[in-house]
Design a protein around this motif. Sequence first.
Motif, PDB file in Angstrom:
ATOM      1  N   ARG A 178       0.819  -1.183  -0.111  1.00  0.00           N
ATOM      2  CA  ARG A 178       0.035   0.013   0.049  1.00  0.00           C
ATOM      3  C   ARG A 178       0.740   1.151  -0.169  1.00  0.00           C
ATOM      4  NH1 ARG A 178      -3.032  -3.068   3.746  1.00  0.00           N
ATOM      5  NH2 ARG A 178      -2.110  -2.092   5.473  1.00  0.00           N
ATOM      6  N   ARG A 179       1.667   1.263   0.912  1.00  0.00           N
ATOM      7  CA  ARG A 179       2.791   2.384   0.933  1.00  0.00           C
ATOM      8  C   ARG A 179       3.368   2.779  -0.462  1.00  0.00           C
ATOM      9  NH1 ARG A 179       4.505   4.665   5.732  1.00  0.00           N
ATOM     10  NH2 ARG A 179       5.306   6.192   4.458  1.00  0.00           N
ATOM     11  N   THR A 180       3.886   1.357  -1.174  1.00  0.00           N
ATOM     12  CA  THR A 180       4.411   1.768  -2.354  1.00  0.00           C
ATOM     13  C   THR A 180       3.618   2.109  -3.487  1.00  0.00           C
ATOM     14  OG1 THR A 180       5.909  -0.249  -2.140  1.00  0.00           O
ATOM     15  CG2 THR A 180       5.776   0.340  -4.102  1.00  0.00           C
ATOM     16  N   LEU A 181       2.264   1.880  -3.346  1.00  0.00           N
ATOM     17  CA  LEU A 181       1.342   2.374  -4.397  1.00  0.00           C
ATOM     18  C   LEU A 181       1.292   3.724  -4.152  1.00  0.00           C
ATOM     19  CD1 LEU A 181      -1.197  -0.528  -4.301  1.00  0.00           C
ATOM     20  CD2 LEU A 181       0.061   0.145  -6.393  1.00  0.00           C
ATOM     21  N   SER A 182       1.243   4.239  -3.033  1.00  0.00           N
ATOM     22  CA  SER A 182       0.868   5.610  -2.467  1.00  0.00           C
ATOM     23  C   SER A 182       1.924   6.316  -2.649  1.00  0.00           C
ATOM     24  CB  SER A 182       0.245   5.732  -1.136  1.00  0.00           C
ATOM     25  OG  SER A 182       1.291   5.371  -0.097  1.00  0.00           O
ATOM     26  N   ASP A 183       3.051   6.198  -2.475  1.00  0.00           N
ATOM     27  CA  ASP A 183       4.329   6.876  -2.417  1.00  0.00           C
ATOM     28  C   ASP A 183       5.240   7.043  -3.519  1.00  0.00           C
ATOM     29  OD1 ASP A 183       3.331   7.408   0.226  1.00  0.00           O
ATOM     30  OD2 ASP A 183       4.945   6.319   1.230  1.00  0.00           O
ATOM     31  N   GLU A 184       5.362   5.865  -4.400  1.00  0.00           N
ATOM     32  CA  GLU A 184       6.337   5.857  -5.424  1.00  0.00           C
ATOM     33  C   GLU A 184       5.792   6.547  -6.536  1.00  0.00           C
ATOM     34  OE1 GLU A 184       9.227   4.754  -5.167  1.00  0.00           O
ATOM     35  OE2 GLU A 184       9.182   3.811  -3.196  1.00  0.00           O
ATOM     36  N   SER A 185       6.589   6.835  -7.234  1.00  0.00           N
ATOM     37  CA  SER A 185       6.305   7.914  -8.481  1.00  0.00           C
ATOM     38  C   SER A 185       6.545   6.981  -9.806  1.00  0.00           C
ATOM     39  CB  SER A 185       7.381   8.904  -8.687  1.00  0.00           C
ATOM     40  OG  SER A 185       8.663   8.393  -8.903  1.00  0.00           O
ATOM     41  N   ALA A 186       6.055   7.453 -10.706  1.00  0.00           N
ATOM     42  CA  ALA A 186       6.163   6.791 -12.165  1.00  0.00           C
ATOM     43  C   ALA A 186       7.541   6.474 -12.663  1.00  0.00           C
ATOM     44  CB  ALA A 186       5.470   7.664 -13.253  1.00  0.00           C
ATOM     45  N   ALA A 187       8.344   7.307 -12.140  1.00  0.00           N
ATOM     46  CA  ALA A 187       9.939   7.215 -12.648  1.00  0.00           C
ATOM     47  C   ALA A 187      10.253   5.873 -11.899  1.00  0.00           C
ATOM     48  CB  ALA A 187      10.531   8.619 -12.100  1.00  0.00           C
ATOM     49  N   SER A 188       9.909   6.085 -10.588  1.00  0.00           N
ATOM     50  CA  SER A 188      10.485   4.585  -9.633  1.00  0.00           C
ATOM     51  C   SER A 188      10.054   3.353 -10.364  1.00  0.00           C
ATOM     52  CB  SER A 188       9.978   4.754  -8.377  1.00  0.00           C
ATOM     53  OG  SER A 188      10.712   6.031  -7.615  1.00  0.00           O
ATOM     54  N   LEU A 189       8.819   3.437 -10.868  1.00  0.00           N
ATOM     55  CA  LEU A 189       8.139   2.048 -11.220  1.00  0.00           C
ATOM     56  C   LEU A 189       8.952   1.833 -12.677  1.00  0.00           C
ATOM     57  CD1 LEU A 189       4.443   2.490 -10.571  1.00  0.00           C
ATOM     58  CD2 LEU A 189       6.166   1.273  -9.736  1.00  0.00           C
ATOM     59  N   ALA A 190       9.359   2.871 -13.259  1.00  0.00           N
ATOM     60  CA  ALA A 190       9.942   2.554 -14.595  1.00  0.00           C
ATOM     61  C   ALA A 190      11.363   2.124 -14.547  1.00  0.00           C
ATOM     62  CB  ALA A 190       9.928   3.914 -15.511  1.00  0.00           C
ATOM     63  N   GLU A 191      12.165   2.602 -13.565  1.00  0.00           N
ATOM     64  CA  GLU A 191      13.225   2.360 -13.038  1.00  0.00           C
ATOM     65  C   GLU A 191      13.316   0.897 -12.915  1.00  0.00           C
ATOM     66  OE1 GLU A 191      16.234   5.811 -11.454  1.00  0.00           O
ATOM     67  OE2 GLU A 191      14.699   5.029 -10.212  1.00  0.00           O
ATOM     68  N   ALA A 192      12.272   0.432 -12.276  1.00  0.00           N
ATOM     69  CA  ALA A 192      12.394  -1.168 -11.706  1.00  0.00           C
ATOM     70  C   ALA A 192      12.115  -2.081 -12.713  1.00  0.00           C
ATOM     71  CB  ALA A 192      11.227  -1.252 -10.609  1.00  0.00           C
ATOM     72  N   ALA A 193      11.801  -1.539 -13.865  1.00  0.00           N
ATOM     73  CA  ALA A 193      11.173  -2.427 -14.981  1.00  0.00           C
ATOM     74  C   ALA A 193      12.751  -2.351 -16.046  1.00  0.00           C
ATOM     75  CB  ALA A 193      10.454  -1.650 -15.847  1.00  0.00           C
ATOM     76  N   SER A 194      13.788  -1.862 -15.407  1.00  0.00           N
ATOM     77  CA  SER A 194      15.157  -1.989 -16.227  1.00  0.00           C
ATOM     78  C   SER A 194      15.778  -3.301 -16.166  1.00  0.00           C
ATOM     79  CB  SER A 194      15.968  -0.648 -15.822  1.00  0.00           C
ATOM     80  OG  SER A 194      16.404  -1.008 -14.423  1.00  0.00           O
ATOM     81  N   ALA A 195      16.581  -3.547 -16.902  1.00  0.00           N
ATOM     82  CA  ALA A 195      17.343  -5.219 -16.973  1.00  0.00           C
ATOM     83  C   ALA A 195      17.638  -5.502 -15.725  1.00  0.00           C
ATOM     84  CB  ALA A 195      18.618  -4.975 -17.891  1.00  0.00           C
ATOM     85  N   ALA A 196      18.313  -4.845 -14.765  1.00  0.00           N
ATOM     86  CA  ALA A 196      18.901  -5.118 -13.620  1.00  0.00           C
ATOM     87  C   ALA A 196      17.985  -5.140 -12.420  1.00  0.00           C
ATOM     88  CB  ALA A 196      20.286  -4.157 -13.246  1.00  0.00           C
ATOM     89  N   GLY A 197      17.017  -4.402 -12.746  1.00  0.00           N
ATOM     90  CA  GLY A 197      15.707  -4.165 -11.633  1.00  0.00           C
ATOM     91  C   GLY A 197      15.656  -2.882 -10.956  1.00  0.00           C
ATOM     92  N   SER A 198      14.958  -2.765  -9.801  1.00  0.00           N
ATOM     93  CA  SER A 198      14.723  -1.514  -8.877  1.00  0.00           C
ATOM     94  C   SER A 198      16.185  -1.115  -8.212  1.00  0.00           C
ATOM     95  CB  SER A 198      13.559  -2.079  -8.007  1.00  0.00           C
ATOM     96  OG  SER A 198      13.746  -0.944  -7.122  1.00  0.00           O
ATOM     97  N   PRO A 199      16.451   0.057  -8.427  1.00  0.00           N
ATOM     98  CA  PRO A 199      17.682   0.675  -7.828  1.00  0.00           C
ATOM     99  C   PRO A 199      17.523   0.509  -6.333  1.00  0.00           C
ATOM    100  CG  PRO A 199      17.166   2.061  -9.559  1.00  0.00           C
ATOM    101  CD  PRO A 199      16.120   0.869  -9.477  1.00  0.00           C
ATOM    102  N   GLU A 200      16.191   0.516  -5.662  1.00  0.00           N
ATOM    103  CA  GLU A 200      15.941   0.637  -4.325  1.00  0.00           C
ATOM    104  C   GLU A 200      15.911  -0.893  -4.048  1.00  0.00           C
ATOM    105  OE1 GLU A 200      13.287   4.144  -5.954  1.00  0.00           O
ATOM    106  OE2 GLU A 200      14.112   1.985  -6.391  1.00  0.00           O
ATOM    107  N   LEU A 201      15.307  -1.981  -4.507  1.00  0.00           N
ATOM    108  CA  LEU A 201      15.571  -3.098  -4.096  1.00  0.00           C
ATOM    109  C   LEU A 201      17.142  -3.781  -4.202  1.00  0.00           C
ATOM    110  CD1 LEU A 201      14.603  -5.953  -3.187  1.00  0.00           C
ATOM    111  CD2 LEU A 201      13.873  -6.355  -5.421  1.00  0.00           C
ATOM    112  N   ARG A 202      17.821  -3.243  -5.219  1.00  0.00           N
ATOM    113  CA  ARG A 202      19.146  -3.721  -5.338  1.00  0.00           C
ATOM    114  C   ARG A 202      19.975  -3.105  -4.320  1.00  0.00           C
ATOM    115  NH1 ARG A 202      21.501  -1.519 -10.033  1.00  0.00           N
ATOM    116  NH2 ARG A 202      19.590  -0.446 -10.773  1.00  0.00           N
ATOM    117  N   SER A 203      19.548  -1.715  -3.841  1.00  0.00           N
ATOM    118  CA  SER A 203      20.554  -1.282  -2.846  1.00  0.00           C
ATOM    119  C   SER A 203      19.978  -1.794  -1.361  1.00  0.00           C
ATOM    120  CB  SER A 203      19.921   0.250  -2.715  1.00  0.00           C
ATOM    121  OG  SER A 203      20.527   0.769  -1.439  1.00  0.00           O
TER     122      SER A 203
END
Length: 530
Positions: A178-203
């Motif tokens: 729920r917090r992800t849906l309410s807080d994350e931006s479209a840019a964050s969702l787009a970054e997570a779709a990149s080949a290596a994955g979400s920068p937040e999760l990788r960190s």
Amino acid sequence: MESRGDLALYEYLYRCIRHDIAHGKVEPGQKLPSKRTLAKQLGVSLITIEAAYDQLVAEGYIRSRERCGYYACDLAPAAQIEEPRSARHRAETETSANRRREDHASNPNGPQPISQNEERLERRAEYRPSDADFTPPLNSLAPHAQNTPSDAPLLADFTHSTLATTMLPYSAWAKAVRRTLSDESAASLAEAASAAGSPELRSAIADHLRQYRGMNVSPDQVVIGAGSQTLYQLLVQLVGRTRRYAVEDPGYPLLTRMYEQQDAQVAHIGLDDSGIDIDALEASGASVAHIMPSHQFPTGIVTTAARRRELLNWAREGDRYLIEDDYDSEFRMAGRPIPSLFGIDAAERVLYLNSFAKSLGAAFRMAYLVLPPQLAQRFRKQLGFYANTVSPLDQLALARFIEQGHYDRHVNRLRTHARKTQDALVNALHEAFGDRIAFAGLNDGLHFIMQLESERGERELATAAEAAGIRIAPLSSFAGTASLSGAPTGTEPQANTASETSPARFILRSDSTSIEESPAVANALANAWT
């Protein structure tokens, strides 16, 4: 002792002895002081010395001789295996990891396993050209599939577990979503779709590995994928499909199929007490070895410190790589986790692979790969055009789940539950079978080996267990060309040969039953095998 800082006393002692052995201050074969003598000299408890010695034995720095004492093992030359980071950084990361593992290490002593000699596989494998053409039989993927159907209710399924899914704190996960849906931006969702994955999760994964495994990892080295099978395919594309890939035998049958489906040659390499057979690996012509050094599946063998150095030396010669499959290191139930091979690799020849399947359940379908820096650059250049195979929402929610401490608490609960269940099951089986059974690999991870003295073959025993409502996998069903029966390399193993000439061995999972059900399961198994 004053310099130990925040380290537990047993861990500080373990590190000091490990350092002296690794750097030659304690010579190979040299006898260590007895536990009582050392405890008296240092003014510490006998339990502290036992915990330190047990960890050194588990990692292969010392060996125990019955009624003789403890002796230092012979390691590869230390000069060839340099530390990839400063001693100060390692001390900081391992101290942090130690604080998070205090409950994990509080009970270093578990039920007595059978000796390594009793667990020795009967034959070392030698590579032959037909290895690359071998395909494991279908029933090796599901050993119970050929068993006779039964109307008996299923009391226990030791080939499968849903514990991680049932124990998941769904309220905390739902809140993270729920917090992800309410807080994350479209840019964050787009970054997570990149080949290596979400920068937040990788960190978040890099921080977790630094704190728990003592691995100094940059988020740029982490690649997220929809399960290990997806990452296997990326690995072959990244490292090269024209190579020969070595896999452990007995081992995980799906690995052979995955590599062969990528048009890669496969060599099946046998095991000894120390891990994968280094001589057979050298003779195989393989340039990539896929190994499980911390807790090999299915045998449970822990690769010794000496063999780890030999493997790193092997990888340094020519264009070779080691794939370290660390599938259940978080579930070691006694002592410290076995140090990762990636963490001591100075030549950047180790690729680290892990999955959330054991901790969160297979439904989440998330795994990750940690690449050496030069391969991480190659991944971005050659495979960066791919879209990530994991939902951006799931990636960002998992990052929050880890950062807020929910993941660590969940794993701690799972590990504690599995340890209690394992102890209850082992005690119940001892009561039901008496001296006919022994165990290997207790406390090393989520599975262990039960050894039964019986004139009946493993397949016959598995069929009888299925009829009694207990699904159980024979160890021999995971053998490939280097079979447990000692069949020549390159031939299919015979179904019952191994157990006709040796005790029958079966794989039990600590997370496949409950404490309350253990006596009934043990009695049902004893009745089926009478």
